[in-house]
Design an enzyme around this catalytic site. Sequence first.
Site, short mmCIF file in Angstrom:
data_model
loop_
_atom_site.label_atom_id
_atom_site.label_comp_id
_atom_site.label_asym_id
_atom_site.label_seq_id
_atom_site.Cartn_x
_atom_site.Cartn_y
_atom_site.Cartn_z
N TYR A 105 0.85 -1.19 0.00
CA TYR A 105 0.00 0.00 0.00
C TYR A 105 0.88 1.24 0.00
O TYR A 105 1.95 1.26 0.61
CB TYR A 105 -0.87 0.05 1.26
CG TYR A 105 -2.03 -0.92 1.23
CD1 TYR A 105 -3.20 -0.59 0.56
CD2 TYR A 105 -1.95 -2.13 1.89
CE1 TYR A 105 -4.27 -1.48 0.54
CE2 TYR A 105 -3.01 -3.03 1.87
CZ TYR A 105 -4.17 -2.69 1.19
OH TYR A 105 -5.23 -3.57 1.16
N TYR A 144 -0.33 -9.96 0.37
CA TYR A 144 0.70 -9.40 1.26
C TYR A 144 0.64 -10.07 2.63
O TYR A 144 -0.41 -10.53 3.07
CB TYR A 144 0.56 -7.87 1.38
CG TYR A 144 -0.77 -7.36 1.89
CD1 TYR A 144 -1.05 -7.30 3.26
CD2 TYR A 144 -1.74 -6.90 1.01
CE1 TYR A 144 -2.26 -6.81 3.73
CE2 TYR A 144 -2.95 -6.40 1.47
CZ TYR A 144 -3.21 -6.36 2.83
OH TYR A 144 -4.40 -5.88 3.28
N ARG A 154 -2.62 -12.18 3.34
CA ARG A 154 -3.96 -11.83 2.86
C ARG A 154 -4.11 -12.27 1.41
O ARG A 154 -3.21 -12.06 0.59
CB ARG A 154 -4.18 -10.30 2.90
CG ARG A 154 -4.27 -9.64 4.25
CD ARG A 154 -5.37 -10.11 5.17
NE ARG A 154 -6.62 -10.55 4.58
CZ ARG A 154 -7.61 -9.77 4.14
NH1 ARG A 154 -7.50 -8.47 4.19
NH2 ARG A 154 -8.72 -10.30 3.66
N HIS A 157 -7.01 -8.76 -2.82
CA HIS A 157 -8.33 -8.16 -2.57
C HIS A 157 -8.33 -6.68 -2.88
O HIS A 157 -7.29 -6.01 -2.85
CB HIS A 157 -8.75 -8.38 -1.11
CG HIS A 157 -7.81 -7.74 -0.13
ND1 HIS A 157 -6.65 -8.33 0.29
CD2 HIS A 157 -7.85 -6.53 0.50
CE1 HIS A 157 -6.02 -7.53 1.14
NE2 HIS A 157 -6.72 -6.43 1.28
N HIS A 159 -10.44 -3.26 -1.54
CA HIS A 159 -11.37 -2.73 -0.54
C HIS A 159 -12.42 -1.87 -1.23
O HIS A 159 -12.09 -1.08 -2.12
CB HIS A 159 -10.62 -1.87 0.48
CG HIS A 159 -9.65 -2.66 1.31
ND1 HIS A 159 -9.96 -3.17 2.54
CD2 HIS A 159 -8.36 -2.99 1.08
CE1 HIS A 159 -8.90 -3.80 3.05
NE2 HIS A 159 -7.91 -3.72 2.18
FE FE2 Z 1 -6.04 -4.75 2.37
#
Ligand code: FE2
Length: 234
Positions: A105, A144, A154, A157, A159
Amino acid sequence: MVDTRPYRKFAPKSQPDYLHLPYVSTKKRSPTKPLILLPHTKTEVTGPVFGHSLVTAADSDLTRQHSGEPLGERIIVTGRVLDEEGRPVRDTLIEVWQANSAGRYLHKSDQRGAPIDPNFSGCGRAFTDQEGRYRFVTIKPGAYPWGNHHNAWRPQHVHFSLFGAGLLSRLVTQMYFPGDPLLEFDPIFNSIADEQGRQRLISKFDWETTQPEHALGYRFDIVLRGREQTPVEK
Ligand SMILES: [Fe+2]
C-alpha cells in the site's frame, strides 16, 4: 418527508462475527456487552449526498493517475449495485483502495520490503449509473503478509466502500478473486460463517468484460441494505 420504515435485519451468519478468535484484532474490537437496538430515524436512513463534479472519469481508472503505466496485470472490475429487492442503487458513490501488484500500500503504515510503484496510488472513486452499474480499471493487487499469526498472508483483494441511500446502508467490504489459494487460510474471509455469504465476496472472471490485448474482466455485484418493501394494496 423521510420514510423511516426499518431496514430488514441481516440473515443469521451472513455477516462477519464480531468476535472471530482466529482474526486477532476482533478480540479488542468486538462488543463486550449486549447490543441495544435503536429505532431507525431520519439520521439512520438518510446520508451524505455527493456532487458529481467532485469525481472525474480519471478517478475510476487507477492505471492513468500518473505519467506512466503501473506494473502488474491490468484488470477491469465492474458490476451492479442493487438493493435487497433487486432494484438498482443509482448515483451512489463507490470508493476503492488496494495494494499495488507487489502487495504494498502507498501508506505510511505499510513499511515492509515490497516496492512502491511510482505510477500507482491505489485509490479510486466512481458513481453508479442509472442501472446501478460501476466500472474501474486497475491492476490486480498482490497478496501481502500481515501480522495476525505465523505465516499469515492476505488473499488478493480490493477494498470497497459504498454509501447507498443512507448511513445504515453504508457497506465497507473486500472483493476477492476466484481460485485464490489463500482464501481458505484467511481469517478475515472466514469470519463469515455462511458459505454463500463468503462466496458473495468473490468476484467472477468475466469474458464479456475482458478486452483483447488490454485487460482481464471481473464482475462483482453488490447488494446494499434497503427498506423492507411493503406490498401496495390496489
Ligand atoms: Fe487490504
